[in-house]
Design a protein around this motif. Structure first.
Motif, short mmCIF file in Angstrom:
data_model
loop_
_atom_site.label_atom_id
_atom_site.label_comp_id
_atom_site.label_asym_id
_atom_site.label_seq_id
_atom_site.Cartn_x
_atom_site.Cartn_y
_atom_site.Cartn_z
N PHE A 114 94.19 -1.28 41.67
CA PHE A 114 95.25 -1.93 42.45
C PHE A 114 94.90 -1.82 43.92
O PHE A 114 95.18 -0.81 44.56
CB PHE A 114 96.60 -1.25 42.17
N PRO A 115 94.24 -2.82 44.51
CA PRO A 115 93.89 -2.77 45.94
C PRO A 115 95.14 -2.62 46.81
O PRO A 115 96.26 -2.92 46.39
CB PRO A 115 93.19 -4.12 46.17
N ILE A 116 94.93 -2.16 48.01
CA ILE A 116 96.07 -1.80 48.86
C ILE A 116 96.93 -3.01 49.24
O ILE A 116 98.12 -2.86 49.51
CB ILE A 116 95.60 -1.06 50.12
N TYR A 117 96.35 -4.21 49.25
CA TYR A 117 97.12 -5.39 49.64
C TYR A 117 97.41 -6.29 48.45
O TYR A 117 97.76 -7.46 48.63
CB TYR A 117 96.37 -6.18 50.71
N ALA A 118 97.30 -5.78 47.24
CA ALA A 118 97.62 -6.58 46.05
C ALA A 118 99.12 -6.83 45.98
O ALA A 118 99.93 -6.08 46.52
CB ALA A 118 97.13 -5.87 44.80
N THR A 119 99.50 -7.89 45.30
CA THR A 119 100.92 -8.28 45.20
C THR A 119 101.49 -8.11 43.81
O THR A 119 102.67 -8.37 43.60
CB THR A 119 101.09 -9.73 45.64
N SER A 120 100.70 -7.68 42.83
CA SER A 120 101.19 -7.43 41.48
C SER A 120 100.54 -6.15 40.96
O SER A 120 99.39 -5.86 41.25
CB SER A 120 100.87 -8.61 40.54
N MET A 179 94.50 0.76 61.30
CA MET A 179 95.85 1.30 61.36
C MET A 179 96.74 0.72 60.28
O MET A 179 97.51 1.44 59.63
CB MET A 179 96.46 1.04 62.75
N SER A 180 96.65 -0.59 60.03
CA SER A 180 97.46 -1.21 58.97
C SER A 180 97.03 -0.72 57.59
O SER A 180 97.87 -0.41 56.74
CB SER A 180 97.34 -2.73 59.05
N ALA A 181 95.71 -0.61 57.38
CA ALA A 181 95.23 -0.09 56.09
C ALA A 181 95.62 1.37 55.91
O ALA A 181 96.04 1.78 54.82
CB ALA A 181 93.71 -0.24 56.00
N LYS A 200 89.64 -2.92 54.12
CA LYS A 200 89.66 -4.00 55.11
C LYS A 200 91.07 -4.15 55.67
O LYS A 200 92.02 -3.56 55.21
CB LYS A 200 89.19 -5.30 54.47
N GLY A 201 91.18 -4.97 56.69
CA GLY A 201 92.46 -5.18 57.33
C GLY A 201 93.38 -6.06 56.51
O GLY A 201 93.03 -6.57 55.43
N LEU A 202 94.60 -6.25 57.00
CA LEU A 202 95.60 -7.06 56.31
C LEU A 202 95.15 -8.51 56.25
O LEU A 202 94.71 -9.08 57.26
CB LEU A 202 96.94 -6.96 57.05
N PRO A 203 95.22 -9.15 55.06
CA PRO A 203 94.83 -10.57 54.96
C PRO A 203 95.69 -11.43 55.87
O PRO A 203 96.76 -11.04 56.34
CB PRO A 203 95.08 -10.89 53.48
N GLU A 204 95.22 -12.64 56.09
CA GLU A 204 95.88 -13.53 57.05
C GLU A 204 97.31 -13.84 56.64
O GLU A 204 98.22 -13.87 57.47
CB GLU A 204 95.06 -14.83 57.17
N HIS A 205 97.54 -14.07 55.36
CA HIS A 205 98.88 -14.40 54.87
C HIS A 205 99.49 -13.21 54.11
O HIS A 205 100.39 -13.41 53.28
CB HIS A 205 98.82 -15.63 53.95
N GLY A 206 99.03 -12.03 54.37
CA GLY A 206 99.56 -10.85 53.69
C GLY A 206 100.86 -10.36 54.30
O GLY A 206 101.18 -10.65 55.46
N ASP A 207 101.61 -9.61 53.51
CA ASP A 207 102.89 -9.06 53.94
C ASP A 207 102.75 -7.53 53.95
O ASP A 207 102.61 -6.91 52.90
CB ASP A 207 104.00 -9.49 52.99
N LEU A 208 102.79 -6.95 55.14
CA LEU A 208 102.60 -5.50 55.27
C LEU A 208 103.73 -4.73 54.62
O LEU A 208 103.49 -3.71 53.95
CB LEU A 208 102.46 -5.13 56.74
#
Length: 259
Positions: free
Chosen positions: A162-168, A19-21, A67-75
């Protein structure tokens, strides 16, 4: 609510992660449909756009298996960045269409039809008749040569860069910057190339009317120009239209590998 999701996740393993992805992929698709050609038109109801974005999200979720949201990721940050990336891909494709629209605006002005304006619901602004005509023509040609396939192919490739949880956002890898600069700087240049036959023909007509004005001052050349310019320009446009279609087709094909 959180406890309910945890219980549901225990029944359906991986539900929360998917769901988050899916939410992040949906955000990128929303940004993409906001600026991409055809999809950005306001004639298409918003409910249809959202439904299409939702269906394409399901398709890409099955293709990508994120994959799901990383442990320290910001949705929230991931959603904002993915909206920006999707909008960037759609905007680059819209730049290709803008060059053809610029050519239509030049032809419209040279034919003396500047006062004949229509409302464009896409931009909520007044646009020229021929600019609108060339806009629709360019979209038809874009779809005919497989432009929609290029767009969705670029959208799929953006997840590798650019992966979905990338920050840059790696702009140098996400787009071909040389092509992007070329498209941005050549919008008026390509438009002038498209409009040049009509511009030259009407310029020759202005020279002839100027000669008539000098040799026969009693002739009201100013009123004659209002009559002859639209008719002469339309005749030239009809004559060169097959060649213009080939020129626009070649122009689109030259940017087929921009993504």
């Amino acid at each position: 609510m959180e406890s309910f999701l945890l219980q549901l996740n225990s029944v359906i393993p991986g539900l929360v992660e998917n769901m988050s992805a899916g939410l992040v992929v949906f955000a990128r698709m929303i940004g993409f449909t906001r600026f991409a050609p055809v999809l950005n038109r306001k004639e298409i109801p918003s409910l249809v756009k959202i439904g299409l974005a939702f269906l394409m999200t399901i398709v890409f979720m099955m293709i990508l298996h994120p994959k799901g949201l990383p442990e320290h990721g910001d949705l929230l940050l991931a959603i904002i960045l993915n909206i920006a990336v999707g909008a960037m891909i759609g905007y680059m494709a819209q730049l290709i269409i803008a060059a053809v629209e610029a050519g239509g605006d030049m032809i419209n002005m040279q034919m003396g039809l500047s006062s004949a304006m229509v409302l464009d619901p896409t931009t909520s602004s007044q646009v020229s008749l021929l600019g609108r005509y060339f806009s629709v023509l360019s979209i038809v040609i874009f779809l005919k040569i497989g432009g929609a396939y290029w767009l969705f192919q670029a959208f799929e490739r953006s997840f590798d860069i650019f992966p979905i949880y990338a920050t840059s956002v790696p702009l140098a890898k996400l787009v071909n910057m040389d092509y992007l600069i070329s498209m941005s700087s050549n919008v008026l240049y390509i438009g002038l190339q498209i409009a040049s036959p009509v511009l030259l023909a009407t310029l020759g007509q202005d020279i002839i009317l100027g000669v008539i004005s000098k040799t026969a001052p009693q002739v009201n050349v100013f009123q004659l120009s209002f009559l002859f310019k639209p008719v002469f320009g339309a005749a030239i446009l009809i004559w060169i239209l097959p060649m213009l279609v080939n020129v626009i087709n070649d122009y689109f094909m030259s940017f087929s590998r921009i993504f």
